[in-house]
Motif scaffolding. Structure first.
Motif, PDB file in Angstrom:
ATOM      1  N   GLY A 243      -6.268 -46.861  15.013  1.00  0.00           N
ATOM      2  CA  GLY A 243      -6.970 -45.614  15.261  1.00  0.00           C
ATOM      3  C   GLY A 243      -6.038 -44.561  15.850  1.00  0.00           C
ATOM      4  O   GLY A 243      -4.972 -44.867  16.386  1.00  0.00           O
ATOM      5  N   HIS A 244      -6.464 -43.321  15.756  1.00  0.00           N
ATOM      6  CA  HIS A 244      -5.659 -42.209  16.256  1.00  0.00           C
ATOM      7  C   HIS A 244      -5.424 -42.323  17.764  1.00  0.00           C
ATOM      8  O   HIS A 244      -4.347 -41.976  18.250  1.00  0.00           O
ATOM      9  CB  HIS A 244      -6.330 -40.878  15.929  1.00  0.00           C
ATOM     10  CG  HIS A 244      -6.268 -40.537  14.484  1.00  0.00           C
ATOM     11  ND1 HIS A 244      -5.809 -39.327  14.030  1.00  0.00           N
ATOM     12  CD2 HIS A 244      -6.585 -41.247  13.376  1.00  0.00           C
ATOM     13  CE1 HIS A 244      -5.852 -39.313  12.719  1.00  0.00           C
ATOM     14  NE2 HIS A 244      -6.335 -40.462  12.298  1.00  0.00           N
ATOM     15  N   ALA A 245      -6.420 -42.797  18.493  1.00  0.00           N
ATOM     16  CA  ALA A 245      -6.282 -42.895  19.948  1.00  0.00           C
ATOM     17  C   ALA A 245      -5.207 -43.904  20.326  1.00  0.00           C
ATOM     18  O   ALA A 245      -4.334 -43.614  21.156  1.00  0.00           O
ATOM     19  CB  ALA A 245      -7.617 -43.278  20.585  1.00  0.00           C
ATOM     20  N   ALA A 246      -5.236 -45.078  19.726  1.00  0.00           N
ATOM     21  CA  ALA A 246      -4.236 -46.111  20.041  1.00  0.00           C
ATOM     22  C   ALA A 246      -2.847 -45.668  19.620  1.00  0.00           C
ATOM     23  O   ALA A 246      -1.875 -45.812  20.370  1.00  0.00           O
ATOM     24  CB  ALA A 246      -4.602 -47.426  19.353  1.00  0.00           C
ATOM     25  N   ALA A 247      -2.733 -45.102  18.421  1.00  0.00           N
ATOM     26  CA  ALA A 247      -1.430 -44.643  17.937  1.00  0.00           C
ATOM     27  C   ALA A 247      -0.918 -43.479  18.787  1.00  0.00           C
ATOM     28  O   ALA A 247       0.269 -43.412  19.121  1.00  0.00           O
ATOM     29  CB  ALA A 247      -1.535 -44.229  16.470  1.00  0.00           C
ATOM     30  N   GLY A 248      -1.808 -42.574  19.155  1.00  0.00           N
ATOM     31  CA  GLY A 248      -1.416 -41.432  19.985  1.00  0.00           C
ATOM     32  C   GLY A 248      -0.970 -41.855  21.366  1.00  0.00           C
ATOM     33  O   GLY A 248      -0.008 -41.319  21.917  1.00  0.00           O
ATOM     34  N   LEU A 249      -1.673 -42.842  21.930  1.00  0.00           N
ATOM     35  CA  LEU A 249      -1.291 -43.348  23.244  1.00  0.00           C
ATOM     36  C   LEU A 249       0.089 -43.991  23.188  1.00  0.00           C
ATOM     37  O   LEU A 249       0.914 -43.766  24.078  1.00  0.00           O
ATOM     38  CB  LEU A 249      -2.324 -44.376  23.722  1.00  0.00           C
ATOM     39  CG  LEU A 249      -2.651 -44.254  25.185  1.00  0.00           C
ATOM     40  CD1 LEU A 249      -3.843 -43.311  25.336  1.00  0.00           C
ATOM     41  CD2 LEU A 249      -2.969 -45.599  25.749  1.00  0.00           C
TER      42      LEU A 249
END
Length: 150
Positions: free
Chosen positions: A4-10
């Protein structure tokens, strides 16, 4: 890699967040052990290359996060050493040296960031960007030639 974008962004933001911590730490090292500047900068270049080349290999998310953290920690440390060296090149105008370093940093960000972003649209999902960053870090080791002795 399907996360997900959140995990990758983090995971990706670790590069910037880790650098925030190590910039002041690099300043402490530069003040306390200026005679080891080449060693510290060399080690950070090797660590930066290792982090970037690991990211180029597109490992699992946990390894990517670790590589991003290593890259971020490594790129923050040499700032104080670089600024000190820039000031020493023009002892009559130390602010000019700092201005050149900052100007080159801004130019790199303004030009490099959009190019890196575009590269993620190409086949390979930007892997060659990380490979290029790793290669540039290793190439920078050439600038750390040993100090001349008289």
């Amino acid at each position: 890699q399907g996360h997900g974008h959140a995990a990758a962004g983090l995971a990706g933001c670790l590069v910037l967040l880790a650098g925030i911590v190590t910039r002041p730490a690099g300043g402490l090292l530069a003040r306390r052990a200026p005679e080891h500047a080449r060693t510290f900068v060399g080690l950070t270049l090797v660590a930066s290359a290792a982090g970037a080349l690991t990211l180029a290999a597109a490992p699992p998310l946990a390894v990517s996060a670790l590589a991003a953290a290593v890259l971020g920690l490594a790129v923050g440390l040499p700032f104080a050493f670089v600024f000190s060296a820039a000031q020493r090149t023009r002892p009559d105008a130390p602010a000019a040296g700092v201005g050149v370093v900052n100007g080159l940093a801004v130019l790199t960000i303004v030009v490099g960031t959009p190019l890196a972003g575009l590269a993620f649209e190409l086949p390979g999902d930007g892997r060659f960007v990380f490979a290029g960053i790793g290669a540039l870090a290793l190439a920078a080791l050439l600038a750390l030639r040993p100090a001349r002795t008289l």
